[in-house]
Motif scaffolding. Structure first.
Motif, PDB file in Angstrom:
ATOM      1  N   ALA A 235       0.878  -1.163   0.000  1.00 39.98           N
ATOM      2  CA  ALA A 235       0.000   0.000   0.000  1.00 39.98           C
ATOM      3  C   ALA A 235       0.909   1.205   0.000  1.00 39.98           C
ATOM      4  N   THR A 236       0.357   2.352  -0.373  1.00 42.09           N
ATOM      5  CA  THR A 236       1.174   3.549  -0.401  1.00 42.09           C
ATOM      6  C   THR A 236       1.660   3.890   1.009  1.00 42.09           C
ATOM      7  N   THR A 237       2.949   4.048   1.153  1.00 40.99           N
ATOM      8  CA  THR A 237       3.565   4.368   2.438  1.00 40.99           C
ATOM      9  C   THR A 237       3.926   5.844   2.454  1.00 40.99           C
ATOM     10  N   THR A 238       3.511   6.535   3.507  1.00 39.79           N
ATOM     11  CA  THR A 238       3.815   7.953   3.647  1.00 39.79           C
ATOM     12  C   THR A 238       4.738   8.147   4.837  1.00 39.79           C
ATOM     13  N   VAL A 239       5.818   8.881   4.622  1.00 35.76           N
ATOM     14  CA  VAL A 239       6.804   9.116   5.672  1.00 35.76           C
ATOM     15  C   VAL A 239       7.004  10.617   5.831  1.00 35.76           C
ATOM     16  N   LEU A 240       6.968  11.049   7.074  1.00 38.15           N
ATOM     17  CA  LEU A 240       7.164  12.447   7.428  1.00 38.15           C
ATOM     18  C   LEU A 240       8.631  12.623   7.819  1.00 38.15           C
ATOM     19  N   TYR A 241       9.409  13.227   6.930  1.00 40.12           N
ATOM     20  CA  TYR A 241      10.831  13.435   7.159  1.00 40.12           C
ATOM     21  C   TYR A 241      11.094  14.831   7.720  1.00 40.12           C
ATOM     22  N   CYS A 242      12.164  14.951   8.480  1.00 43.13           N
ATOM     23  CA  CYS A 242      12.605  16.272   8.909  1.00 43.13           C
ATOM     24  C   CYS A 242      13.078  17.065   7.687  1.00 43.13           C
ATOM     25  N   SER A 243      12.688  18.318   7.631  1.00 46.61           N
ATOM     26  CA  SER A 243      13.121  19.168   6.529  1.00 46.61           C
ATOM     27  C   SER A 243      14.520  19.720   6.795  1.00 46.61           C
ATOM     28  N   ASP A 244      15.155  20.173   5.732  1.00 38.30           N
ATOM     29  CA  ASP A 244      16.464  20.793   5.822  1.00 38.30           C
ATOM     30  C   ASP A 244      16.321  22.134   6.543  1.00 38.30           C
ATOM     31  N   PRO A 245      17.107  22.374   7.599  1.00 37.97           N
ATOM     32  CA  PRO A 245      16.983  23.645   8.317  1.00 37.97           C
ATOM     33  C   PRO A 245      17.221  24.868   7.444  1.00 37.97           C
ATOM     34  N   LEU A 246      17.960  24.689   6.331  1.00 38.14           N
ATOM     35  CA  LEU A 246      18.254  25.815   5.447  1.00 38.14           C
ATOM     36  C   LEU A 246      17.307  25.912   4.261  1.00 38.14           C
ATOM     37  N   ASP A 247      16.474  24.902   4.058  1.00 37.77           N
ATOM     38  CA  ASP A 247      15.523  24.897   2.948  1.00 37.77           C
ATOM     39  C   ASP A 247      14.359  23.996   3.314  1.00 37.77           C
ATOM     40  N   GLU A 248      13.263  24.576   3.783  1.00 40.08           N
ATOM     41  CA  GLU A 248      12.138  23.802   4.300  1.00 40.08           C
ATOM     42  C   GLU A 248      11.431  22.975   3.237  1.00 40.08           C
ATOM     43  N   ARG A 249      11.799  23.171   1.957  1.00 40.94           N
ATOM     44  CA  ARG A 249      11.169  22.398   0.876  1.00 40.94           C
ATOM     45  C   ARG A 249      11.909  21.095   0.589  1.00 40.94           C
ATOM     46  N   ARG A 250      13.046  20.888   1.257  1.00 42.09           N
ATOM     47  CA  ARG A 250      13.875  19.714   1.001  1.00 42.09           C
ATOM     48  C   ARG A 250      14.001  18.853   2.259  1.00 42.09           C
ATOM     49  N   VAL A 251      14.261  17.562   2.047  1.00 39.09           N
ATOM     50  CA  VAL A 251      14.524  16.652   3.156  1.00 39.09           C
ATOM     51  C   VAL A 251      15.905  16.952   3.733  1.00 39.09           C
ATOM     52  N   ASP A 252      16.021  16.893   5.058  1.00 37.29           N
ATOM     53  CA  ASP A 252      17.312  17.041   5.712  1.00 37.29           C
ATOM     54  C   ASP A 252      18.329  16.116   5.036  1.00 37.29           C
ATOM     55  N   ALA A 253      19.525  16.634   4.779  1.00 36.69           N
ATOM     56  CA  ALA A 253      20.526  15.881   4.022  1.00 36.69           C
ATOM     57  C   ALA A 253      20.833  14.524   4.647  1.00 36.69           C
ATOM     58  N   HIS A 254      20.727  14.413   5.977  1.00 43.25           N
ATOM     59  CA  HIS A 254      21.037  13.148   6.640  1.00 43.25           C
ATOM     60  C   HIS A 254      20.090  12.031   6.212  1.00 43.25           C
ATOM     61  N   PHE A 255      18.876  12.394   5.805  1.00 43.23           N
ATOM     62  CA  PHE A 255      17.861  11.397   5.448  1.00 43.23           C
ATOM     63  C   PHE A 255      17.502  11.422   3.958  1.00 43.23           C
ATOM     64  N   ALA A 256      18.239  12.201   3.175  1.00 46.55           N
ATOM     65  CA  ALA A 256      17.879  12.393   1.769  1.00 46.55           C
ATOM     66  C   ALA A 256      17.938  11.100   0.964  1.00 46.55           C
ATOM     67  N   ALA A 257      18.961  10.254   1.219  1.00 49.36           N
ATOM     68  CA  ALA A 257      19.073   9.000   0.461  1.00 49.36           C
ATOM     69  C   ALA A 257      17.882   8.087   0.747  1.00 49.36           C
ATOM     70  N   GLU A 258      17.450   8.027   2.008  1.00 49.64           N
ATOM     71  CA  GLU A 258      16.266   7.233   2.348  1.00 49.64           C
ATOM     72  C   GLU A 258      15.044   7.756   1.608  1.00 49.64           C
ATOM     73  N   ALA A 259      14.879   9.082   1.606  1.00 51.48           N
ATOM     74  CA  ALA A 259      13.699   9.676   0.955  1.00 51.48           C
ATOM     75  C   ALA A 259      13.676   9.361  -0.537  1.00 51.48           C
ATOM     76  N   ARG A 260      14.860   9.387  -1.168  1.00 47.87           N
ATOM     77  CA  ARG A 260      14.911   9.031  -2.596  1.00 47.87           C
ATOM     78  C   ARG A 260      14.481   7.585  -2.809  1.00 47.87           C
TER      79      ARG A 260
ATOM     80  N   GLY B 111       7.610   3.982  -4.575  1.00 48.49           N
ATOM     81  CA  GLY B 111       6.213   4.379  -4.702  1.00 48.49           C
ATOM     82  C   GLY B 111       5.638   5.051  -3.480  1.00 48.49           C
ATOM     83  N   GLY B 112       6.493   5.378  -2.502  1.00 45.79           N
ATOM     84  CA  GLY B 112       6.012   6.025  -1.294  1.00 45.79           C
ATOM     85  C   GLY B 112       5.898   7.527  -1.437  1.00 45.79           C
ATOM     86  N   ILE B 113       5.339   8.149  -0.429  1.00 50.22           N
ATOM     87  CA  ILE B 113       5.115   9.593  -0.414  1.00 50.22           C
ATOM     88  C   ILE B 113       5.986  10.216   0.672  1.00 50.22           C
TER      89      ILE B 113
END
Length: 312
Positions: free
Chosen positions: A6-31, A37-39
């Motif tokens: 089923a579609t999996t949705t994950v709420l990631y911490c945003s980048d402190p310098l750019d709220e539109r991006r995932v924090d760099a520490h978790f960016a590879a996971e988000a990709r 197929g997740g959100i």
């Protein structure tokens, strides 16, 4: 990677310098999550910790449904505020605030794992307040004689081992108070819950492998085994998980990590339990396998090998 059920949705911490991006520490996971197929949604971690959960979730659309949180540690009361803010927008956290606290804080999980982990006692205390020597001596009386380590409900300061973590002899009240006071001072406003004393046990590292093994459990099933994030090597031994699995099942939390170490007498011991959402991955762990924990109901148990991360 297993196909999402089923579609999996994950709420990631945003980048402190750019709220539109995932924090760099978790960016590879988000990709990897998007590739599966997740959100990916974003939460402002700093704003959440500052006590403004509504603004922290401003970028979360209404009606998001059940979401996993994935990011930096959040105090249990702030996690509950995050869940309440999401519910006002038609969402909710997949791990309830009660389950999060139970896995995240030592008093929540200790009773379930008591036979598998060093003997521990704790005192609630506010940040900046060191318990007086008499209270600490009474606390120490509940531990076996000998050495102990100091931590709060969530973290130790093991990198300041002799200064703010290790107590060579609990029978020395002055030394105990000195180490605890320094620990409280260094933790400052980040002290979580109170002061914990844990009986010291001697651990050994199997040759050429990590001294601590992190096991990732989804619905009480061991789904991934990695080296502890602090380990200089990624290779892991194969711990006996049968007794640990029974304890994880009894804990009743959906996404849990257990850190295991081999005691000098050859017994595997649980040195820490945590909520998987805020547990860090070893730098050499495959983020695709981590994402599969959330996107697939079942997957084979995997452990890192010298050539990468492969099914066990």
């Amino acid at each position: 990677m297993p196909t999402p059920t089923a579609t999996t949705t994950v709420l990631y911490c945003s980048d402190p310098l750019d709220e539109r991006r995932v924090d760099a520490h978790f960016a590879a996971e988000a990709r990897q999550l998007r590739a599966a197929g997740g959100i990916v949604l974003l939460v402002d971690h700093d704003t959440l910790l500052a006590g403004d959960p509504e603004r922290a979730v401003a970028r979360v659309p209404d009606g998001a449904g059940a979401v996993w949180y994935r990011g930096w540690m959040v105090p249990a009361h702030r996690y509950a505020e995050l869940d309440a803010a999401l519910r006002r927008r038609g969402g909710e956290l997949a791990v309830t605030p009660d389950a999060y606290r139970r896995a995240h804080e030592l008093p929540g999980w200790y009773g379930t794992f008591a036979g598998l982990t060093p003997v521990s006692r704790w005192l609630p205390t506010a940040p900046g307040r060191t318990p007086d020597p008499g209270r600490l001596a009474s606390l120490a009386a509940g531990l076996p004689p000998g050495a102990a380590v100091v931590k709060d409900y969530v973290k130790s300061r093991k990198h300041e081992w002799g200064e703010a973590c290790y107590v060579p002899d609990l029978a020395d009240p002055a030394a105990l108070h000195r180490v605890v006071a320094r620990f409280v001072e260094l933790q400052d406003d980040f002290l979580a819950g109170g002061v914990v004393l844990r009986a010291f046990e001697t651990f050994v590292a199997p040759e050429a492998t990590a001294a601590e093994v992190r096991v990732w459990w989804r619905d009480a099933v061991p789904r991934l085994v990695t080296a502890h994030p602090d380990s200089p090597v990624a290779e892991v031994p194969a711990p006996d998980l049968a007794p640990v699995r029974a304890a994880v099942e009894a804990l009743g939390c959906p996404f849990v990590t257990t850190d295991l170490a081999l005691r000098a007498d050859g017994v595997w011991r649980v040195v820490e339990v945590g909520d998987g959402q805020v547990s860090d991955l070893h730098r050499d762990a495959d983020p695709a396998l981590f994402v599969s924990l959330l996107t697939a109901d079942r997957a084979p148990l995997c452990t890192p090998s010298a050539s990468g991360t492969t099914p066990a």
